[in-house]
Design a protein around this motif. Structure first.
Motif, PDB file in Angstrom:
ATOM      1  N   ASP A  97      29.731  37.770  59.675  1.00  0.00           N
ATOM      2  CA  ASP A  97      30.043  36.340  59.718  1.00  0.00           C
ATOM      3  C   ASP A  97      31.051  35.902  58.661  1.00  0.00           C
ATOM      4  O   ASP A  97      31.032  34.750  58.228  1.00  0.00           O
ATOM      5  N   MET A  98      31.922  36.800  58.252  1.00  0.00           N
ATOM      6  CA  MET A  98      32.940  36.443  57.268  1.00  0.00           C
ATOM      7  C   MET A  98      34.226  37.195  57.586  1.00  0.00           C
ATOM      8  O   MET A  98      34.199  38.410  57.802  1.00  0.00           O
ATOM      9  N   ALA A  99      35.327  36.479  57.615  1.00  0.00           N
ATOM     10  CA  ALA A  99      36.612  37.122  57.854  1.00  0.00           C
ATOM     11  C   ALA A  99      36.929  38.088  56.728  1.00  0.00           C
ATOM     12  O   ALA A  99      36.609  37.838  55.556  1.00  0.00           O
ATOM     13  N   ALA A 100      37.564  39.199  57.084  1.00  0.00           N
ATOM     14  CA  ALA A 100      37.868  40.219  56.089  1.00  0.00           C
ATOM     15  C   ALA A 100      38.723  39.668  54.955  1.00  0.00           C
ATOM     16  O   ALA A 100      38.507  39.988  53.783  1.00  0.00           O
ATOM     17  N   ALA A 101      39.702  38.819  55.286  1.00  0.00           N
ATOM     18  CA  ALA A 101      40.579  38.271  54.247  1.00  0.00           C
ATOM     19  C   ALA A 101      39.804  37.383  53.280  1.00  0.00           C
ATOM     20  O   ALA A 101      40.059  37.386  52.061  1.00  0.00           O
ATOM     21  N   GLU A 102      38.848  36.630  53.802  1.00  0.00           N
ATOM     22  CA  GLU A 102      38.033  35.770  52.936  1.00  0.00           C
ATOM     23  C   GLU A 102      37.167  36.612  51.998  1.00  0.00           C
ATOM     24  O   GLU A 102      37.055  36.315  50.798  1.00  0.00           O
ATOM     25  N   LEU A 103      36.549  37.659  52.530  1.00  0.00           N
ATOM     26  CA  LEU A 103      35.730  38.537  51.703  1.00  0.00           C
ATOM     27  C   LEU A 103      36.584  39.250  50.664  1.00  0.00           C
ATOM     28  O   LEU A 103      36.196  39.362  49.498  1.00  0.00           O
ATOM     29  N   ARG A 104      37.763  39.728  51.076  1.00  0.00           N
ATOM     30  CA  ARG A 104      38.657  40.399  50.128  1.00  0.00           C
ATOM     31  C   ARG A 104      39.032  39.469  48.980  1.00  0.00           C
ATOM     32  O   ARG A 104      38.954  39.856  47.802  1.00  0.00           O
ATOM     33  N   ASP A 105      39.444  38.248  49.294  1.00  0.00           N
ATOM     34  CA  ASP A 105      39.876  37.326  48.249  1.00  0.00           C
ATOM     35  C   ASP A 105      38.745  37.003  47.284  1.00  0.00           C
ATOM     36  O   ASP A 105      38.967  36.846  46.074  1.00  0.00           O
ATOM     37  N   ALA A 106      37.516  36.890  47.817  1.00  0.00           N
ATOM     38  CA  ALA A 106      36.379  36.586  46.953  1.00  0.00           C
ATOM     39  C   ALA A 106      36.055  37.762  46.035  1.00  0.00           C
ATOM     40  O   ALA A 106      35.806  37.583  44.830  1.00  0.00           O
ATOM     41  N   LEU A 107      36.071  38.987  46.580  1.00  0.00           N
ATOM     42  CA  LEU A 107      35.777  40.167  45.765  1.00  0.00           C
ATOM     43  C   LEU A 107      36.899  40.486  44.785  1.00  0.00           C
ATOM     44  O   LEU A 107      36.661  41.012  43.693  1.00  0.00           O
ATOM     45  N   GLN A 108      38.138  40.180  45.174  1.00  0.00           N
ATOM     46  CA  GLN A 108      39.294  40.538  44.359  1.00  0.00           C
ATOM     47  C   GLN A 108      39.207  39.930  42.962  1.00  0.00           C
ATOM     48  O   GLN A 108      39.706  40.501  41.986  1.00  0.00           O
ATOM     49  N   ARG A 109      38.552  38.805  42.827  1.00  0.00           N
ATOM     50  CA  ARG A 109      38.442  38.136  41.525  1.00  0.00           C
ATOM     51  C   ARG A 109      37.679  38.969  40.506  1.00  0.00           C
ATOM     52  O   ARG A 109      37.755  38.710  39.305  1.00  0.00           O
ATOM     53  N   PHE A 110      36.936  39.975  40.986  1.00  0.00           N
ATOM     54  CA  PHE A 110      36.105  40.773  40.086  1.00  0.00           C
ATOM     55  C   PHE A 110      36.620  42.203  39.916  1.00  0.00           C
ATOM     56  O   PHE A 110      35.974  43.018  39.265  1.00  0.00           O
ATOM     57  N   VAL A 111      37.783  42.488  40.480  1.00  0.00           N
ATOM     58  CA  VAL A 111      38.317  43.841  40.398  1.00  0.00           C
ATOM     59  C   VAL A 111      38.767  44.181  38.980  1.00  0.00           C
ATOM     60  O   VAL A 111      38.512  45.273  38.470  1.00  0.00           O
ATOM     61  N   PHE A 112      39.457  43.253  38.322  1.00  0.00           N
ATOM     62  CA  PHE A 112      39.980  43.467  36.967  1.00  0.00           C
ATOM     63  C   PHE A 112      40.770  44.776  36.911  1.00  0.00           C
ATOM     64  O   PHE A 112      41.756  44.926  37.594  1.00  0.00           O
ATOM     65  N   ARG A 113      40.327  45.745  36.117  1.00  0.00           N
ATOM     66  CA  ARG A 113      41.082  46.987  35.958  1.00  0.00           C
ATOM     67  C   ARG A 113      40.518  48.135  36.802  1.00  0.00           C
ATOM     68  O   ARG A 113      40.931  49.287  36.638  1.00  0.00           O
ATOM     69  N   SER A 114      39.594  47.837  37.680  1.00  0.00           N
ATOM     70  CA  SER A 114      39.032  48.883  38.539  1.00  0.00           C
ATOM     71  C   SER A 114      40.132  49.479  39.421  1.00  0.00           C
ATOM     72  O   SER A 114      41.006  48.763  39.917  1.00  0.00           O
ATOM     73  N   LYS A 115      40.076  50.783  39.606  1.00  0.00           N
ATOM     74  CA  LYS A 115      41.106  51.474  40.368  1.00  0.00           C
ATOM     75  C   LYS A 115      40.694  51.551  41.840  1.00  0.00           C
ATOM     76  O   LYS A 115      40.101  52.537  42.299  1.00  0.00           O
ATOM     77  N   LEU A 116      40.988  50.465  42.559  1.00  0.00           N
ATOM     78  CA  LEU A 116      40.699  50.447  43.988  1.00  0.00           C
ATOM     79  C   LEU A 116      41.612  49.448  44.661  1.00  0.00           C
ATOM     80  O   LEU A 116      42.206  48.581  44.008  1.00  0.00           O
ATOM     81  N   VAL A 117      41.706  49.573  45.966  1.00  0.00           N
ATOM     82  CA  VAL A 117      42.478  48.642  46.788  1.00  0.00           C
ATOM     83  C   VAL A 117      41.543  48.056  47.834  1.00  0.00           C
ATOM     84  O   VAL A 117      40.849  48.793  48.544  1.00  0.00           O
ATOM     85  N   LEU A 118      41.523  46.736  47.917  1.00  0.00           N
ATOM     86  CA  LEU A 118      40.782  46.035  48.954  1.00  0.00           C
ATOM     87  C   LEU A 118      41.770  45.646  50.043  1.00  0.00           C
ATOM     88  O   LEU A 118      42.716  44.903  49.799  1.00  0.00           O
ATOM     89  N   ASP A 119      41.548  46.146  51.243  1.00  0.00           N
ATOM     90  CA  ASP A 119      42.491  45.954  52.352  1.00  0.00           C
ATOM     91  C   ASP A 119      41.786  45.229  53.495  1.00  0.00           C
ATOM     92  O   ASP A 119      40.850  45.758  54.101  1.00  0.00           O
TER      93      ASP A 119
END
Length: 296
Positions: free
Chosen positions: A86-108
């Motif tokens: 029940d959540m668009a991928a782009a919305e989930l990505r943008d919400a999680l992206q705020r917590f990535v900081f220096r973690s070595k990953l890509v949210l696509d």
């Protein structure tokens, strides 16, 4: 012990045989830090997944309220897929992206896969998917009595068909019969995992350590403070957010309903309630089916 590698298979799906499921987002998390990031953010034990396995999970607020219910697939050692009903991928990505900081990953948010309903496909076990990255992938979303397969298909796969409203409605009704809450935007951050009875899906961990909301989840479990639970109800003209009453007392809230408003899931106070009603119309508890439930 790690599970065997994902089984490979040829789908041979007929053209246009798999209508896309509206509202399902598919997010990819890849890179050397993907596992550690998801382990720190999600409420399930992501580290327990071997490639080829999937589990129920979710993302919580610091106060332990469910933002999104997710299926997490480990498609490779350093790549995961998050399936959000029940959540668009782009919305989930943008919400999680705020917590990535220096973690070595890509949210696509555009990993090239689309969630779809399709022909039943045998899988090695309920918690393992058939296929391998980059797809197609098949997940068991049913039960022995009512087998059902959710497909993740490449966007250009000939088997993929446009979304079909009738199929969407049938899929949602089956989800609700299994006790899988479908959380519209108005129901996000409203419920704890225990209120939604997500222990049935082994969707949260009590042992893995810190994640947002973990303290609330653990305290509720160990102090026996779960005073509300998810109940399937039947009635007429049910809609999200309605109060459920027993006499004059409000005992719960409707979380989600089928398209025709005749069935729904409600969070009710634990215990027996006589004379349940929504807007003066009687409602009746109904049992949950076992499909989608997972053993801890």
């Amino acid at each position: 012990m790690l599970s065997p590698t994902p089984m490979t298979f040829k789908t041979n799906l007929p053209a246009a045989s798999c209508p896309a499921l509206s509202g399902f987002g598919v997010l990819s998390a890849s890179g050397p830090g993907a596992g550690a990031f998801l382990q720190a953010q999600l409420m399930s034990d992501v580290n327990a997944l071997a490639p080829g396995q999937w589990q129920w999970s979710g993302w919580l607020t610091p106060k332990g309220r469910v933002i999104a219910l997710l299926a997490v697939l480990r498609v490779a050692e350093a790549r995961f897929l998050l399936l959000a009903p029940d959540m668009a991928a782009a919305e989930l990505r943008d919400a999680l992206q705020r917590f990535v900081f220096r973690s070595k990953l890509v949210l696509d948010a555009a990993p090239g896969l689309v969630a779809a309903a399709g022909p039943v496909q045998a899988v090695p076990a309920p918690d393992r998917f058939a296929g391998a990255w980059p797809g197609p992938l098949a997940l068991d979303f049913g039960s022995p009595a009512r087998p059902r397969t959710l497909w993740l298909l490449p966007a250009d796969d000939a088997a993929l068909a446009p979304a079909d409203p009738a199929q969407d409605q049938a899929w949602r009704a089956t989800d609700l019969s299994y006790g899988l809450p479908r959380l519209a935007a108005g129901q996000r951050e409203a419920w704890t995992p225990q209120m939604l009875s997500l222990d049935r899906f082994s969707a949260f961990s009590l042992r893995k350590g810190c994640y947002p909301g973990q303290e609330i989840v653990a305290r509720t479990h160990y102090l026996g403070q779960a005073k509300r639970e998810l109940v399937r109800i039947t009635g007429e003209q049910l809609s999200e957010g309605q109060a459920v009453k027993a006499g004059e007392a409000t005992v719960g809230t409707v979380v989600c309903t089928t398209a025709d408003g005749r069935e729904g899931l409600a969070v009710l106070s634990v215990g027996e309630h006589a004379g349940l009603a929504v807007d003066t119309c009687p409602v009746h508890p109904a049992g949950l089916d076992d499909g989608l439930a997972r053993k801890a």
